[in-house]
Design a protein around this motif. Structure first.
Motif, PDB file in Angstrom:
ATOM      1  N   HIS A   1       0.727  -1.290   0.095  1.00 16.29           N
ATOM      2  CA  HIS A   1       0.091   0.022   0.158  1.00 16.29           C
ATOM      3  C   HIS A   1       0.775   1.218  -0.070  1.00 16.29           C
ATOM      4  O   HIS A   1       0.433   2.300  -0.408  1.00 16.29           O
ATOM      5  CB  HIS A   1      -0.675   0.167   1.270  1.00 16.29           C
TER       6      HIS A   1
ATOM      7  N   VAL B   1      -7.689  -4.969  -1.114  1.00 15.59           N
ATOM      8  CA  VAL B   1      -7.969  -3.988  -2.017  1.00 15.59           C
ATOM      9  C   VAL B   1      -8.409  -2.764  -1.413  1.00 15.59           C
ATOM     10  O   VAL B   1      -9.141  -2.748   0.084  1.00 15.59           O
ATOM     11  CB  VAL B   1      -9.096  -4.313  -2.950  1.00 15.59           C
ATOM     12  N   ARG B   2      -8.326  -1.481  -1.797  1.00 12.99           N
ATOM     13  CA  ARG B   2      -8.892  -0.220  -1.259  1.00 12.99           C
ATOM     14  C   ARG B   2     -10.511  -0.111  -1.818  1.00 12.99           C
ATOM     15  O   ARG B   2     -10.792  -0.607  -3.089  1.00 12.99           O
ATOM     16  CB  ARG B   2      -8.209   0.978  -1.530  1.00 12.99           C
TER      17      ARG B   2
ATOM     18  N   LEU C   1     -13.470  -2.026  -9.175  1.00 15.80           N
ATOM     19  CA  LEU C   1     -12.380  -1.331  -8.530  1.00 15.80           C
ATOM     20  C   LEU C   1     -11.650  -0.551  -9.621  1.00 15.80           C
ATOM     21  O   LEU C   1     -11.136  -1.205 -10.511  1.00 15.80           O
ATOM     22  CB  LEU C   1     -11.921  -2.045  -7.661  1.00 15.80           C
TER      23      LEU C   1
ATOM     24  N   GLY D   1      -7.746   1.439  -6.226  1.00 15.93           N
ATOM     25  CA  GLY D   1      -8.312   0.116  -5.260  1.00 15.93           C
ATOM     26  C   GLY D   1      -7.702  -1.086  -5.512  1.00 15.93           C
ATOM     27  O   GLY D   1      -7.510  -1.698  -4.469  1.00 15.93           O
ATOM     28  N   LEU D   2      -7.041  -1.340  -6.656  1.00 15.26           N
ATOM     29  CA  LEU D   2      -6.382  -2.560  -6.845  1.00 15.26           C
ATOM     30  C   LEU D   2      -4.790  -2.588  -6.439  1.00 15.26           C
ATOM     31  O   LEU D   2      -3.963  -3.250  -7.009  1.00 15.26           O
ATOM     32  CB  LEU D   2      -6.487  -3.273  -8.099  1.00 15.26           C
TER      33      LEU D   2
ATOM     34  N   THR E   1      -5.261 -10.094  -2.729  1.00 13.14           N
ATOM     35  CA  THR E   1      -6.255  -9.081  -3.423  1.00 13.14           C
ATOM     36  C   THR E   1      -6.958  -9.719  -4.318  1.00 13.14           C
ATOM     37  O   THR E   1      -8.096  -9.115  -4.443  1.00 13.14           O
ATOM     38  CB  THR E   1      -4.754  -8.402  -4.501  1.00 13.14           C
TER      39      THR E   1
ATOM     40  N   GLU F   1     -10.738  -8.603  -3.871  1.00 20.49           N
ATOM     41  CA  GLU F   1     -11.336  -7.931  -5.056  1.00 20.49           C
ATOM     42  C   GLU F   1     -12.676  -8.373  -5.324  1.00 20.49           C
ATOM     43  O   GLU F   1     -13.766  -8.074  -5.668  1.00 20.49           O
ATOM     44  CB  GLU F   1     -10.388  -8.019  -6.132  1.00 20.49           C
TER      45      GLU F   1
ATOM     46  N   THR G   1      -9.548   2.510   2.845  1.00 20.13           N
ATOM     47  CA  THR G   1      -8.232   1.781   2.802  1.00 20.13           C
ATOM     48  C   THR G   1      -8.346   0.865   4.255  1.00 20.13           C
ATOM     49  O   THR G   1      -8.268  -0.347   4.160  1.00 20.13           O
ATOM     50  CB  THR G   1      -7.207   2.426   2.621  1.00 20.13           C
TER      51      THR G   1
END
Length: 373
Positions: free
Chosen positions: A232, A267-268, A276, A280-281, A308, A312, A336
């Motif tokens: 991140h 993911v965000r 996303l 986000g990814l 992830t 996702e 996040t």
């Protein structure tokens, strides 16, 4: 049914307690299952309840004389006269036992292993050091504890280390919660989870700071497992440097005879339309970081937990509105960092892969699904 404390005493015993018992390392009980990897759970001792006190609706037990290390803990949850619902946390809000309901007159035995260290939360010193020794907090809808036992874990007991960022770390400040903070509830005693993570950490900072990777590696020994989720905060790290940093982490763990595991980042909750987006990814202008992790894991023959891909699928499947409770969107606008619920969801995904891939042997898993959100 025989009860350790009669009548309503499991709750009322905490009023007005001031004296602290000092001898808390107890003789072990009868042997568990055969085999060198097993060791007995500690016997309970009434003196340990004397170091507990009410804190609002919770029960907090403090054993300040315990040195840094790893401790096996036995608790009997429940009340002789009333129904109860008890969750057990240790140190900096680490979930050891998810909320467990008990009927009136029922006691449920739980055992787990706790890592005691300073600082007890984020390893990069972002939080206060914490209280000396071991702290146990019994919370939940109607917390009740009837017995406690504590013993130093055997020297040979294996450890599961976590190297990560703020989405993994033991967050001291509610509502922020890292998934590593909720992972211990999936395990029985005998395996100690050591969360060597911190907010803002990247592969660059984790390697450069002596109190992160530099302090983690000397602790490692054969049989330990180390999970790395660092991405991140690698927003400006080039793809080549990122691969090199991951390789250094893997080789450093292997040099100590331990097992590295690479984990792609959660993911965000950042969408464009119903999907996303790159933010986000965790795709930056420099690299698709989850894809780089996958490539390094394949190239070095390292186990991979593709968090992830799993997160996702989960978040996109829910959509933005339904996924909001996983994050802190309603509380702080944060897309996040995760709530306690969200951290439990992601800890469950990690635990599922640790078990499916055989990274953590079956003998260390809790015997129920209580840790699931």
């Amino acid at each position: 049914m025989t009860h350790f404390l009669g009548g309503r005493r499991p709750r009322s015993v905490f009023a007005g307690i001031g004296a602290a018992a000092t001898a808390v390392l107890l003789a072990a009980g009868p042997a568990a299952a055969a085999g060198p990897a097993y060791h007995p759970a500690p016997r309970t001792d009434a003196a340990l309840l004397e170091q507990c006190a009410q804190d609002g609706g919770d029960i907090v037990c403090t054993y300040a004389d315990l040195a840094a290390g790893h401790y096996d803990v036995t608790v009997f949850l429940g009340d002789a006269d009333e129904a109860a619902a008890t969750e057990v946390r240790a140190e900096a809000r680490r979930l050891m036992v998810a909320e467990t309901p008990t009927a009136a007159g029922e006691l449920t035995r739980k055992t787990f292993t706790v890592n005691v260290r300073t600082p007890e939360a984020q390893q990069n010193r972002q939080d206060v050091p914490g209280e000396p020794g071991l702290t146990l907090r019994f919370t939940g809808g109607a917390p009740a504890v009837a017995r406690i036992g504590i013993a130093e874990a055997p020297e040979h007991a294996p450890r599961l280390f976590l190297g990560g960022d703020s989405t993994v770390t033991d967050q001291d400040n509610f509502p922020y919660t890292g998934w590593g903070q909720r992972l211990p509830a999936h395990f029985r005693h005998g395996l100690s989870v050591v969360n060597y993570s911190g907010g803002g950490e990247s592969t660059v900072s984790y390697l450069s700071r002596a109190y992160m990777f530099g302090e983690l590696t000397p602790q490692l020994r054969s049989g330990d497992v180390v999970l790395f989720q660092l991405a991140h905060n690698d927003k400006t790290t080039t793809a080549a440097d990122y691969r090199a940093n991951l390789t250094t982490l893997v080789e450093g763990v292997r040099a100590r005879g331990a097992q590295p595991v690479l984990v792609t980042p959660i993911v965000r909750c950042r969408f464009t339309g119903d999907q996303l987006n790159d933010t986000g990814l965790i795709r930056t202008g420099e690299a698709d970081l989850p894809e780089e992790i996958r490539g390094v894991a394949a190239g070095l023959g390292v186990p991979l937990i593709d968090l992830t891909a799993m997160s996702e699928e989960l978040v996109e499947g829910l959509g933005y509105e339904a996924a909001k409770p996983i994050y802190l969107i309603d509380e702080t606008g944060d897309r996040t960092h995760t709530s306690e619920y969200g951290a439990s969801v992601y800890a469950g995904l990690v635990a599922g892969e640790l078990r499916r891939q055989g990274i953590v042997p079956e003998r260390f898993w809790a015997d129920d699904d209580a840790a699931r959100p």
